[in-house]
Design an enzyme around this catalytic site. Structure first.
Site, PDB file in Angstrom:
ATOM      1  CE  LYS A  96      26.011  48.967 179.346  1.00  0.00           C
ATOM      2  NZ  LYS A  96      27.326  49.633 179.314  1.00  0.00           N
ATOM      3  CE1 TYR A 136      30.558  45.472 180.171  1.00  0.00           C
ATOM      4  CE2 TYR A 136      29.654  45.922 182.341  1.00  0.00           C
ATOM      5  CZ  TYR A 136      29.606  46.059 180.965  1.00  0.00           C
ATOM      6  OH  TYR A 136      28.588  46.797 180.376  1.00  0.00           O
ATOM      7  CG  PHE A 144      36.394  52.119 182.715  1.00  0.00           C
ATOM      8  CD1 PHE A 144      35.577  51.039 182.404  1.00  0.00           C
ATOM      9  CD2 PHE A 144      37.363  52.507 181.793  1.00  0.00           C
ATOM     10  CE1 PHE A 144      35.699  50.367 181.196  1.00  0.00           C
ATOM     11  CE2 PHE A 144      37.494  51.835 180.577  1.00  0.00           C
ATOM     12  CZ  PHE A 144      36.667  50.764 180.277  1.00  0.00           C
ATOM     13  CG  ASN A 199      27.370  52.786 177.177  1.00  0.00           C
ATOM     14  OD1 ASN A 199      26.874  52.043 178.025  1.00  0.00           O
ATOM     15  ND2 ASN A 199      28.492  52.499 176.547  1.00  0.00           N
ATOM     16  CG  HIS A 202      26.503  44.259 177.141  1.00  0.00           C
ATOM     17  ND1 HIS A 202      27.867  44.439 177.109  1.00  0.00           N
ATOM     18  CD2 HIS A 202      26.269  42.981 176.751  1.00  0.00           C
ATOM     19  CE1 HIS A 202      28.437  43.301 176.705  1.00  0.00           C
ATOM     20  NE2 HIS A 202      27.486  42.400 176.497  1.00  0.00           N
ATOM     21  CD  GLU A 213      28.803  39.288 176.475  1.00  0.00           C
ATOM     22  OE1 GLU A 213      29.801  39.994 176.671  1.00  0.00           O
ATOM     23  OE2 GLU A 213      27.878  39.612 175.691  1.00  0.00           O
TER      24      GLU A 213
HETATM   25  P1  DAT Z   1      30.830  48.208 174.553  1.00  0.00           P
HETATM   26  O1  DAT Z   1      29.831  48.293 175.673  1.00  0.00           O
HETATM   27  O2  DAT Z   1      30.481  49.144 173.427  1.00  0.00           O
HETATM   28  O3  DAT Z   1      31.075  46.793 174.094  1.00  0.00           O
HETATM   29  P2  DAT Z   1      33.366  48.020 175.957  1.00  0.00           P
HETATM   30  O4  DAT Z   1      33.166  46.553 175.984  1.00  0.00           O
HETATM   31  O5  DAT Z   1      34.680  48.544 175.481  1.00  0.00           O
HETATM   32  O6  DAT Z   1      32.222  48.755 175.111  1.00  0.00           O
HETATM   33  O7  DAT Z   1      33.141  48.594 177.412  1.00  0.00           O
HETATM   34  C1  DAT Z   1      32.120  48.103 178.229  1.00  0.00           C
HETATM   35  C2  DAT Z   1      31.471  49.271 178.967  1.00  0.00           C
HETATM   36  O8  DAT Z   1      32.420  49.912 179.781  1.00  0.00           O
HETATM   37  C3  DAT Z   1      30.954  50.376 178.046  1.00  0.00           C
HETATM   38  O9  DAT Z   1      29.674  50.094 177.525  1.00  0.00           O
HETATM   39  C4  DAT Z   1      30.944  51.545 178.946  1.00  0.00           C
HETATM   40  C5  DAT Z   1      32.140  51.296 179.834  1.00  0.00           C
HETATM   41  N1  DAT Z   1      33.318  52.026 179.340  1.00  0.00           N
HETATM   42  C6  DAT Z   1      34.033  51.751 178.228  1.00  0.00           C
HETATM   43  N2  DAT Z   1      35.030  52.606 178.063  1.00  0.00           N
HETATM   44  C7  DAT Z   1      34.958  53.466 179.120  1.00  0.00           C
HETATM   45  C8  DAT Z   1      35.692  54.593 179.524  1.00  0.00           C
HETATM   46  N3  DAT Z   1      36.745  55.033 178.837  1.00  0.00           N
HETATM   47  N4  DAT Z   1      35.314  55.226 180.646  1.00  0.00           N
HETATM   48  C9  DAT Z   1      34.262  54.798 181.370  1.00  0.00           C
HETATM   49  N5  DAT Z   1      33.509  53.741 181.050  1.00  0.00           N
HETATM   50  C10 DAT Z   1      33.849  53.078 179.935  1.00  0.00           C
HETATM   51 MG    MG Z   2      31.932  45.165 175.080  1.00  0.00          MG
END
Ligand code: DAT
Ligand code: MG
Length: 238
Positions: A96, A136, A144, A199, A202, A213
């Protein structure tokens, strides 16, 4: 004679397999190769049993039959190895904007590369907000969501496809838990990130998402299928 026959058997198997790998209908191509080799095996066993029944005991002929029977065996061994490589799963991995800006591209790529996974597509892109929303889409109800899509589209993203046995699930292990506060040390997020909103990476979370994807980020001709020289050292059954 025997080694010549085995060599030509292997060559034929290789040709069949490479033809099947280049076919868009990969599994069908492989099926054809399997069927052709199985058929060759059946024909040769029939010939061998006829020879045995007819009481032949000429030494050079016996050798011919053992060599002939070894062809499908060699073919099967080769096919097993090559088909294995052709069936590898693929996952979508993206660094990212925070990971790109922090100069972590090489560090992250090296972790996948050193593990033994194979890079089959890569490009640097700045996605639009609409594109980020598509990527997403399953999070659109989360509070968020909008901020996340703004962030993903705020700068260059390094989009990649990695290939290897179990790469979808194990890729997620290399990445670590979503929230870096909970990611284990040794994982990418555990070692290199601090908060969930930044973080850095992805990774697809399952076979269906991986397929969707990859199709969203890459055109089919941007995916490069090739045999890596390291494969024979990375995969093997004893
Ligand atoms: P991942 O990236 O581990 O698959 P996810 O699909 O649940 O996790 O979420 C996608 C992204 O969204 C994640 O990398 C960071 C952001 N994200 C997830 N939970 C969040 C939160 N509680 N607050 C802010 N950003 C968040
Ligand atoms: Mg995810």
């Amino acid at each position: 004679m025997a080694s010549q026959l085995i060599r030509s058997g292997s060559k034929a198997a290789r040709a069949l397999l490479s033809a099947s790998r280049n076919s868009p209908l990969l599994s069908e191509g492989k099926g054809v190769a399997v069927a052709a080799l199985a058929n060759a095996g059946r024909k040769l066993s029939t010939a061998a049993s006829f020879y045995e029944k007819s009481g032949g005991n000429n030494t050079s002929q016996s050798k011919w039959f053992s060599a002939a029977l070894a062809i499908p065996a060699a073919g099967y061994m080769l096919m097993d190895k090559e088909a294995h490589a052709a069936e590898m799963e693929r996952t979508f991995i993206a660094i990212k904007p925070d990971g790109v800006q922090r100069g972590l591209i090489a560090e992250i790529i090296s972790r996948f590369e050193r593990k033994g996974y194979k890079l089959v597509a890569i490009k640097l892109v700045v996605p639009s907000k609409e594109f980020a929303q598509k990527h997403y889409h399953d999070l659109k109800e989360r509070p968020f969501f909008s901020g996340l899509c703004d962030f993903l589209s705020s700068g260059p993203v390094l989009a990649m496809v990695w290939e290897g046995e179990g790469v979808i699930k194990y890729g997620r292990k290399l990445i670590g838990a979503t929230n870096p506060q909970a990611s284990e040390p040794g994982t990418i997020r555990g070692d290199l990130a601090v908060v969930v909103g930044r973080n850095i990476i992805h990774g697809s979370d399952g076979p269906e998402t991986a397929k969707d994807e990859i199709a969203l980020w890459f055109k089919p001709d941007e995916l490069v299928s090739y045999t890596s020289n390291a494969e024979k050292w990375i995969y093997g059954v004893n």
